[in-house]
Design a protein around this motif. Structure first.
Motif, PDB file in Angstrom:
ATOM      1  N   GLU A   1      38.039   0.671 -10.310  1.00 24.60           N
ATOM      2  CA  GLU A   1      38.925   1.369  -9.382  1.00 24.60           C
ATOM      3  C   GLU A   1      39.696   0.338  -8.554  1.00 24.60           C
ATOM      4  OE1 GLU A   1      38.639   3.942  -5.276  1.00 24.60           O
ATOM      5  OE2 GLU A   1      37.142   4.392  -6.823  1.00 24.60           O
TER       6      GLU A   1
ATOM      7  N   ASN B   1      35.962   5.588   1.285  1.00 22.49           N
ATOM      8  CA  ASN B   1      37.045   4.738   0.782  1.00 22.49           C
ATOM      9  C   ASN B   1      37.017   4.532  -0.729  1.00 22.49           C
ATOM     10  OD1 ASN B   1      38.224   4.155   3.373  1.00 22.49           O
ATOM     11  ND2 ASN B   1      36.490   2.791   3.768  1.00 22.49           N
ATOM     12  N   ILE B   2      35.867   4.750  -1.351  1.00 24.63           N
ATOM     13  CA  ILE B   2      35.739   4.554  -2.794  1.00 24.63           C
ATOM     14  C   ILE B   2      35.643   5.929  -3.443  1.00 24.63           C
ATOM     15  CG2 ILE B   2      34.270   3.622  -4.620  1.00 24.63           C
ATOM     16  CD1 ILE B   2      33.487   1.388  -2.669  1.00 24.63           C
ATOM     17  N   LYS B   3      36.492   6.185  -4.423  1.00 24.99           N
ATOM     18  CA  LYS B   3      36.651   7.541  -4.955  1.00 24.99           C
ATOM     19  C   LYS B   3      36.042   7.748  -6.332  1.00 24.99           C
ATOM     20  CE  LYS B   3      38.925   8.391  -1.222  1.00 24.99           C
ATOM     21  NZ  LYS B   3      38.207   9.094  -0.130  1.00 24.99           N
TER      22      LYS B   3
ATOM     23  N   PHE C   1      33.684  -3.614  -9.627  1.00 23.70           N
ATOM     24  CA  PHE C   1      34.217  -2.433  -8.939  1.00 23.70           C
ATOM     25  C   PHE C   1      35.736  -2.408  -9.011  1.00 23.70           C
ATOM     26  CE2 PHE C   1      31.129  -0.084  -6.048  1.00 23.70           C
ATOM     27  CZ  PHE C   1      30.011  -0.433  -6.802  1.00 23.70           C
ATOM     28  N   GLU C   2      36.350  -3.552  -8.800  1.00 17.37           N
ATOM     29  CA  GLU C   2      37.814  -3.622  -8.790  1.00 17.37           C
ATOM     30  C   GLU C   2      38.385  -3.260 -10.159  1.00 17.37           C
ATOM     31  OE1 GLU C   2      41.555  -4.068  -7.123  1.00 17.37           O
ATOM     32  OE2 GLU C   2      39.590  -3.983  -6.141  1.00 17.37           O
TER      33      GLU C   2
ATOM     34  N   SER D   1      38.994  -0.915  -4.805  1.00 13.94           N
ATOM     35  CA  SER D   1      37.612  -0.677  -4.378  1.00 13.94           C
ATOM     36  C   SER D   1      36.872  -1.974  -4.071  1.00 13.94           C
ATOM     37  CB  SER D   1      36.851   0.115  -5.444  1.00 13.94           C
ATOM     38  OG  SER D   1      36.684  -0.638  -6.631  1.00 13.94           O
TER      39      SER D   1
ATOM     40  N   HIS E   1      37.086  -2.703  -0.403  1.00 12.36           N
ATOM     41  CA  HIS E   1      36.243  -1.762   0.334  1.00 12.36           C
ATOM     42  C   HIS E   1      34.765  -2.105   0.163  1.00 12.36           C
ATOM     43  CE1 HIS E   1      39.554   0.700   1.528  1.00 12.36           C
ATOM     44  NE2 HIS E   1      39.877   1.044   0.297  1.00 12.36           N
TER      45      HIS E   1
END
Length: 495
Positions: free
Chosen positions: A114, A173-175, A110-111, A117, A120
């Protein structure tokens, strides 16, 4: 010894049979079709072996807990392998994300997609794990007889999560849209749109990322066979090709079950067959719910399924593959809002022979494909073929793998087949969706209100759709019956 007749042999029936036999009852299971397992049947053709239904083994703790109730272990009945990667998600041509087999690896993924993220996601997963513990300890093993079942200090502090939805919590919080799809995907197992599923159900993300994706050697049918074997060890009798045509009664009690071949006397009747269908086996005055009731319910999707044998390996795909290269929300609207055939559906591709070479001849591959579709559709072989061609073209576009010339066996299964093989209400594949208004006490009740020895188990009642919930449903109903038998007051303790 009291006689228990159980209608159907899916996972809820198998589990319930085990618990009732273990409690000292004489149990007979009547199965309409030619083999035990309900939707977890096995299709064998031309050297290929296909799971006809479930293919994702999640929540291994629920299976362990089930076998432990009989002083057994999962490993006594089948062998598990944890998949790594757990699955692959395609978003376009050579654009995919592999989901690792451990939380830290997923956080790192995830990181990379994004920045920021990962932190989050770590927080999101901590909450998901906590919700999972509460759900599996305090909530899902209840019979759905009173709202008080939902009340505890832990659930009270999470009350707002029942009035927010999964999409809101995922997207706060994650887009990144890809990450949204990955995080919202597990609630599809609950049978509703993420925007209609209470945020509390993010515990499914713990089932996914926290507990991992497993494979039972021999396929999911091996799990059904394992529980079938346990049931026989406990003394349960199974009869196949025994389609039930009516439930006979005397006063306020069911007295016998009439099948096409025989009549079975019963002290207790339990149906793990489709709930709505079971009610048609009764006089209309004895049914819990009307036909209009079922028409108003939000059902989980039906499916177009394809069982395909290939004469070569398919190197560019994993065991589990999700094709999210089209709009998630558009497809969801077609399933739940408009009830139309999808224009650009998401789909799932499974190649379990990548993990289990026993499923096909050497050098070959087993393929299982699934497109979620709306219930109530009128499908046909022509429609199935058209969507299968769409699957093949999308696989070619996204992976470069053209599978057309490798196909040596193909069979499809659709909405009408669910109706015919499983008497599935409205042709559903997964049961009733777990929306807020179809949770716990708001789901169809586990006992018949007119016949005090007729009970229901399975995906249309508590706790909901999926194989682990089906095992839980079998236990919930058995425990409710045993308490009813002991107390002769089936609802007093829950109200």
């Amino acid at each position: 010894m009291k006689q228990v007749i159980i209608i159907g042999s899916g996972f809820s029936s198998l589990a319930c049979a085990c618990y009732m036999a273990n409690a000292g009852y004489s149990v007979t299971v009547l199965e309409k079709n030619e083999q035990i397992g309900g939707r977890a049947s096995l299709l064998e053709a031309e050297g290929f072996r296909f799971d006809m239904g479930p293919s994702w083994y999640w929540m291994p703790d629920i299976f362990e807990r089930f076998f432990a109730d009989f002083n057994r272990r999962v490993s006594d009945y089948y062998t598990l392998e944890k998949l790594s990667p757990a699955y692959r998600v395609y978003f376009g041509q050579d654009d995919y994300v592999d989901i690792d087999d451990n939380p830290e690896g997923i956080i790192n993924t995830f990181e990379q997609i994004e920045k920021g993220s990962g932190a989050h996601l770590r927080d999101f997963m901590t909450k998901a794990q906590s919700n999972y513990k509460i759900a599996m300890t305090d909530l899902v093993y209840n019979p759905g007889k009173s709202l008080l079942e939902l009340v505890s200090l832990e659930t009270a502090t999470r009350l707002p999560l029942f009035f927010k939805n999964i999409s809101q919590t995922v997207r706060r919080n994650i887009k990144n849209p890809k990450l949204h799809s990955i995080l919202e995907f597990p609630v599809l197992f609950l049978g509703a749109k993420p925007s209609d599923t209470p945020a509390f159900y993010n515990f499914m993300n713990h089932a996914d990322f926290g507990l991992g994706t497993w494979y039972p050697k021999g396929g999911f049918n091996a799990v059904a066979k394992g529980i079938h074997r346990l049931a026989e060890e406990l003394g349960v009798q199974f009869l196949t090709n025994e389609e039930v045509v009516s439930i006979e009664y005397d006063g306020d009690r069911a007295k016998s079950v009439l099948a096409k071949n025989s009549t079975f006397q019963a002290d207790i009747v339990i149906s793990g067959a489709d709930y709505a269908h079971t009610e048609t086996l009764l006089d209309s005055s004895l049914r819990n719910y009307s036909e209009s009731y079922w028409q108003k319910k939000t059902f989980a999707p039906s499916s177009f399924l394809y069982y395909v044998g290939f004469n070569r390996k398919v190197p560019k795909l994993q065991h589990h593959n999700l094709f999210f290269d089209t709009d998630f929300e558009d497809h969801a609207r077609e399933i739940y809002d408009t009830g139309t055939l999808p224009k650009k559906p998401l789909f799932y591709a499974n190649f379990s022979s990548k993990t289990d070479a026993t499923l096909c001849p050497e050098g070959h591959e087993v393929g299982f494909f699934l497109i979620p579709v709306a219930v109530d559709l009128q499908d046909s072989q022509e429609i199935h073929d058209r969507y299968f061609e769409l699957i093949l073209e999308r696989i070619k576009t996204n992976t470069g793998e053209d599978l057309r010339d490798a196909i040596v066996f193909k069979k499809s299964f659709g909405v009408q087949d669910f109706r015919e093989r499983y008497h599935s209400c409205r042709g559903n594949a997964y049961g009733l969706a777990n929306t807020l208004l179809q949770t716990s006490v708001l789901r169809p009740q586990i006992n018949n209100r007119k016949l005090n020895n007729l009970f229901y188990t399975g995906q249309l009642t508590v706790p909901g759709p999926g194989v682990p919930p089906a095992l839980i449903s079998g236990k919930v109903v058995a425990e409710y019956i045993l308490k009813t038998e002991n107390n002769k007051s089936p609802t007093a303790q829950y109200e």
